[in-house]
Design a protein around this motif. Structure first.
Motif, PDB file in Angstrom:
ATOM      1  N   LYS A   1       0.824  -1.196   0.000  1.00  0.00           N
ATOM      2  CA  LYS A   1       0.000   0.000   0.000  1.00  0.00           C
ATOM      3  C   LYS A   1       0.863   1.254   0.000  1.00  0.00           C
ATOM      4  CE  LYS A   1      -3.656   2.248   2.681  1.00  0.00           C
ATOM      5  NZ  LYS A   1      -4.511   2.157   3.886  1.00  0.00           N
ATOM      6  N   GLN A   2       1.923   1.234   0.838  1.00  0.00           N
ATOM      7  CA  GLN A   2       2.825   2.382   0.901  1.00  0.00           C
ATOM      8  C   GLN A   2       3.547   2.597  -0.436  1.00  0.00           C
ATOM      9  OE1 GLN A   2       5.427   1.649   4.206  1.00  0.00           O
ATOM     10  NE2 GLN A   2       3.821   1.977   5.773  1.00  0.00           N
ATOM     11  N   ARG A   3       3.973   1.474  -1.025  1.00  0.00           N
ATOM     12  CA  ARG A   3       4.665   1.570  -2.311  1.00  0.00           C
ATOM     13  C   ARG A   3       3.733   2.098  -3.403  1.00  0.00           C
ATOM     14  NH1 ARG A   3       8.332  -4.025  -2.431  1.00  0.00           N
ATOM     15  NH2 ARG A   3       9.893  -3.302  -0.886  1.00  0.00           N
ATOM     16  N   LEU A   4       2.464   1.613  -3.351  1.00  0.00           N
ATOM     17  CA  LEU A   4       1.493   2.120  -4.330  1.00  0.00           C
ATOM     18  C   LEU A   4       1.250   3.614  -4.128  1.00  0.00           C
ATOM     19  CD1 LEU A   4      -1.146  -0.789  -4.426  1.00  0.00           C
ATOM     20  CD2 LEU A   4       0.484  -0.150  -6.224  1.00  0.00           C
ATOM     21  N   GLU A   5       1.130   3.992  -2.849  1.00  0.00           N
ATOM     22  CA  GLU A   5       0.920   5.408  -2.552  1.00  0.00           C
ATOM     23  C   GLU A   5       2.130   6.234  -2.978  1.00  0.00           C
ATOM     24  OE1 GLU A   5      -1.037   8.794  -1.358  1.00  0.00           O
ATOM     25  OE2 GLU A   5      -1.803   6.748  -1.595  1.00  0.00           O
ATOM     26  N   LYS A   6       3.332   5.668  -2.714  1.00  0.00           N
ATOM     27  CA  LYS A   6       4.551   6.362  -3.116  1.00  0.00           C
ATOM     28  C   LYS A   6       4.642   6.447  -4.638  1.00  0.00           C
ATOM     29  CE  LYS A   6       9.563   6.316  -2.497  1.00  0.00           C
ATOM     30  NZ  LYS A   6      10.722   5.602  -1.891  1.00  0.00           N
TER      31      LYS A   6
ATOM     32  N   LYS B   1       2.126   6.422  -6.630  1.00  0.00           N
ATOM     33  CA  LYS B   1       1.100   7.383  -7.033  1.00  0.00           C
ATOM     34  C   LYS B   1       1.602   8.812  -6.868  1.00  0.00           C
ATOM     35  CE  LYS B   1      -3.725   8.591  -6.125  1.00  0.00           C
ATOM     36  NZ  LYS B   1      -4.919   8.302  -5.293  1.00  0.00           N
ATOM     37  N   GLN B   2       2.255   9.063  -5.713  1.00  0.00           N
ATOM     38  CA  GLN B   2       2.807  10.383  -5.472  1.00  0.00           C
ATOM     39  C   GLN B   2       3.910  10.723  -6.481  1.00  0.00           C
ATOM     40  OE1 GLN B   2       4.099  10.384  -1.402  1.00  0.00           O
ATOM     41  NE2 GLN B   2       2.015  10.439  -0.546  1.00  0.00           N
ATOM     42  N   GLN B   3       4.752   9.707  -6.768  1.00  0.00           N
ATOM     43  CA  GLN B   3       5.815   9.931  -7.749  1.00  0.00           C
ATOM     44  C   GLN B   3       5.236  10.206  -9.135  1.00  0.00           C
ATOM     45  OE1 GLN B   3       8.237   6.405  -7.455  1.00  0.00           O
ATOM     46  NE2 GLN B   3       9.445   7.210  -5.713  1.00  0.00           N
ATOM     47  N   GLU B   4       4.158   9.462  -9.474  1.00  0.00           N
ATOM     48  CA  GLU B   4       3.498   9.689 -10.757  1.00  0.00           C
ATOM     49  C   GLU B   4       2.889  11.089 -10.809  1.00  0.00           C
ATOM     50  OE1 GLU B   4       2.030   9.062 -14.593  1.00  0.00           O
ATOM     51  OE2 GLU B   4       3.567   8.037 -13.418  1.00  0.00           O
ATOM     52  N   GLN B   5       2.280  11.491  -9.669  1.00  0.00           N
ATOM     53  CA  GLN B   5       1.714  12.832  -9.593  1.00  0.00           C
ATOM     54  C   GLN B   5       2.801  13.892  -9.726  1.00  0.00           C
ATOM     55  OE1 GLN B   5      -1.415  13.602  -9.622  1.00  0.00           O
ATOM     56  NE2 GLN B   5      -1.156  15.825  -9.371  1.00  0.00           N
ATOM     57  N   GLN B   6       3.916  13.650  -9.019  1.00  0.00           N
ATOM     58  CA  GLN B   6       5.039  14.580  -9.123  1.00  0.00           C
ATOM     59  C   GLN B   6       5.591  14.627 -10.545  1.00  0.00           C
ATOM     60  OE1 GLN B   6       7.848  13.313  -6.151  1.00  0.00           O
ATOM     61  NE2 GLN B   6       6.632  14.111  -4.417  1.00  0.00           N
TER      62      GLN B   6
END
Length: 200
Positions: A68-73, A75-80
């Motif tokens: 979950k953390q990796r997916l969130e990370k 996702k955040q990296q993709e957003q960034q």
């Protein structure tokens, strides 16, 4: 006996979550207690079964949370990444806009220079044409003035000639009138003389 732990065990072990490593160590310690002389096998088996379930549950929960953390990370990296791409795109568009404005300004300045040159050239041609027209008009006026003067001279000459002819005609008429008058006087005298002689 050699324990085969596979390649790059240290790297893989250090990359394992702390909770999972703690669980593995607890499992190994529980297995080691099986070798102790005072361990009762039936009790150990019962405790081990429950411990294995708890260990597996902790491991599953840990990896689920890690995923979950990796997916969130991710996702955040993709957003960034998207925000960075958007910022780069906006910067590129801004640079293109600035470049377009500079090019447009340069084009307008070049057009202004061209129009100014055309205006100056047109003014020069107009002045030259006007000067030529004035010179031509002066020349034409001079020719017209000369023609008028010549015409006046001819008219004066003709008037003088007519005046001389008129004088001549008047003179001749006067002479003829004088001669006719003299002849009429002479004729009257002759007639009077003849009449006098007749009466006698």
């Amino acid at each position: 006996m050699t324990l085969n732990v596979g390649e790059h065990f240290t790297a893989r072990w250090l990359s394992t979550p702390d909770t999972v490593r703690t669980t593995y160590i607890a499992d190994l310690e529980r297995i080691c207690r099986l070798l102790e002389p005072n361990t009762v096998l039936s009790e150990w088996q019962t405790h081990n079964h429950q411990a294995q379930q708890e260990s597996q549950q902790r491991i599953d929960e840990t990896y689920t949370e890690l995923k979950k953390q990796r997916l969130e990370k991710a996702k955040q990296q993709e957003q960034q990444r998207r925000e960075q791409n958007l910022a780069q795109q906006r910067q590129y568009e801004q640079e293109q806009h600035v470049s377009h404005l500079a090019h447009e300004k340069q084009r307008q300045e070049q057009q202004r220079i061209t129009l100014n040159n055309l205006k100056n050239e047109l003014i020069t041609h107009t002045l030259n044409d006007t000067n030529r027209a004035l010179v031509k008009q002066k020349s034409s006026n001079k020719k017209q003035q000369q023609a008028i003067e010549n015409m006046n001279i001819l008219l004066e000459l003709e008037a003088e000639g007519l005046a001389n002819k008129l004088k001549q005609v008047v003179s001749e008429f006067t002479q003829n009138l004088h001669q006719a008058t003299q002849e009429e006087i002479k004729l009257s005298l002759v007639q009077m003389t003849q009449a006098t002689h007749t009466k006698k």
